[in-house]
Write an enzyme that holds these catalytic residues in place. Structure first.
Site, PDB file in Angstrom:
ATOM      1  N   LYS A  14      50.193 -21.400  28.966  1.00  0.00           N
ATOM      2  CA  LYS A  14      50.020 -21.025  30.373  1.00  0.00           C
ATOM      3  C   LYS A  14      50.367 -22.192  31.315  1.00  0.00           C
ATOM      4  O   LYS A  14      51.070 -21.993  32.296  1.00  0.00           O
ATOM      5  CB  LYS A  14      48.566 -20.596  30.661  1.00  0.00           C
ATOM      6  N   ARG A  89      38.611 -15.697  33.811  1.00  0.00           N
ATOM      7  CA  ARG A  89      38.344 -15.604  32.368  1.00  0.00           C
ATOM      8  C   ARG A  89      37.159 -14.703  32.051  1.00  0.00           C
ATOM      9  O   ARG A  89      36.765 -14.605  30.884  1.00  0.00           O
ATOM     10  CB  ARG A  89      38.041 -16.981  31.786  1.00  0.00           C
ATOM     11  N   ARG A 128      48.326 -30.906  20.134  1.00  0.00           N
ATOM     12  CA  ARG A 128      48.134 -31.384  21.513  1.00  0.00           C
ATOM     13  C   ARG A 128      46.989 -32.402  21.584  1.00  0.00           C
ATOM     14  O   ARG A 128      47.071 -33.385  22.313  1.00  0.00           O
ATOM     15  CB  ARG A 128      47.832 -30.181  22.417  1.00  0.00           C
ATOM     16  N   ARG A 134      42.193 -34.765  24.922  1.00  0.00           N
ATOM     17  CA  ARG A 134      41.194 -33.725  25.208  1.00  0.00           C
ATOM     18  C   ARG A 134      40.282 -33.521  24.018  1.00  0.00           C
ATOM     19  O   ARG A 134      40.729 -33.146  22.929  1.00  0.00           O
ATOM     20  CB  ARG A 134      41.908 -32.402  25.554  1.00  0.00           C
ATOM     21  N   ARG A 146      36.424 -21.625  21.342  1.00  0.00           N
ATOM     22  CA  ARG A 146      37.187 -21.197  22.536  1.00  0.00           C
ATOM     23  C   ARG A 146      37.864 -19.856  22.284  1.00  0.00           C
ATOM     24  O   ARG A 146      37.918 -19.000  23.168  1.00  0.00           O
ATOM     25  CB  ARG A 146      38.206 -22.267  22.911  1.00  0.00           C
TER      26      ARG A 146
END
Ligand code: ADP
Length: 190
Positions: A14, A89, A128, A134, A146
């Site tokens: 996204k 969300r 990532r 992160r 998640r």
């Protein structure tokens, strides 16, 4: 004014696609995840409150998230459109966004899902996490949490937007360029 929601699971691309849309169409890209991370880095009150949820891969409570999003949108006086990345969300976020945009005499024009298989998502997020720093990308249990949150709380929005006849889905497993072409085809037609 065109307002687009980019929809999809964590790691579906996204953020990458929203940045490309922002450049090509000159819309304002709002990533709720980025706004939260900036607040955490700057140690604001909002950042302090959001941090524990984000670190464990949970959603930040609706009241904090909705207020933050509305404040952010209010910053822009005459935008040609917004790309919402990571918002809404939950159903109450979606309803709040509809009501809020209505007060601004505008609405969501279209919602585009980037569809990616879970196995590919998990690989992408772990990859990532090696460079992004992160913490929510560095632990498979947090990533699975998640994805569970997405299935429980975010997936019901598919039906919400299908009812409004605004929902489109593209496969997000091919290259960034290919996916972007598919997105542009939808945005241009609308
Ligand atoms: P990803 O799409 O990979 O999960 P984001 O940067 O969009 O990454 O979001 C990171 C985290 O920020 C989420 O796991 C959640 O804790 C929080 N967050 C972002 N957007 C929202 C939202 N709309 N509602 C609640 N929490 C959110």
């Amino acid at each position: 004014m065109k307002n687009i929601v980019l929809f999809g699971k964590p790691g579906s691309g996204k953020g990458t696609q929203a940045s490309l849309i922002e450049k090509k169409y000159n819309y304002i890209h709002i990533s709720t995840g980025d706004v939260f991370r900036n607040n955490i880095n700057q140690k604001t009150q909002l950042g302090l409150e959001a941090k524990k949820f984000i670190d464990s891969g949970d959603l930040v409570p609706d009241n904090l998230t909705i207020k933050m999003l509305e404040d952010k949108v209010e910053n822009y006086k005459t935008p040609s459109g917004f790309i919402f990345d990571g918002f809404p969300r939950t159903k109450s976020q979606a309803r709040a966004l509809d009501e809020f945009l209505h007060t601004k005499k505008t609405k969501i024009s279209l919602v585009i899902e980037l569809f990616v298989d879970d196995k590919i998502l998990i690989k992408r997020l772990i990859e990532r996490g090696k460079s992004s720093g992160r913490t929510d990308d560095q632990n498979e249990l947090k990533i699975l949490n998640r994805l569970d949150n997405y299935n429980d709380k975010t997936f019901p929005l598919v039906e919400y937007y299908k009812k409004q006849k605004k929902f489109f889905s593209v496969n997000g497993e091919s290259s960034v360029e290919d996916t972007f072409k598919k997105l542009c085809n939808i945005v241009d037609k609308f």
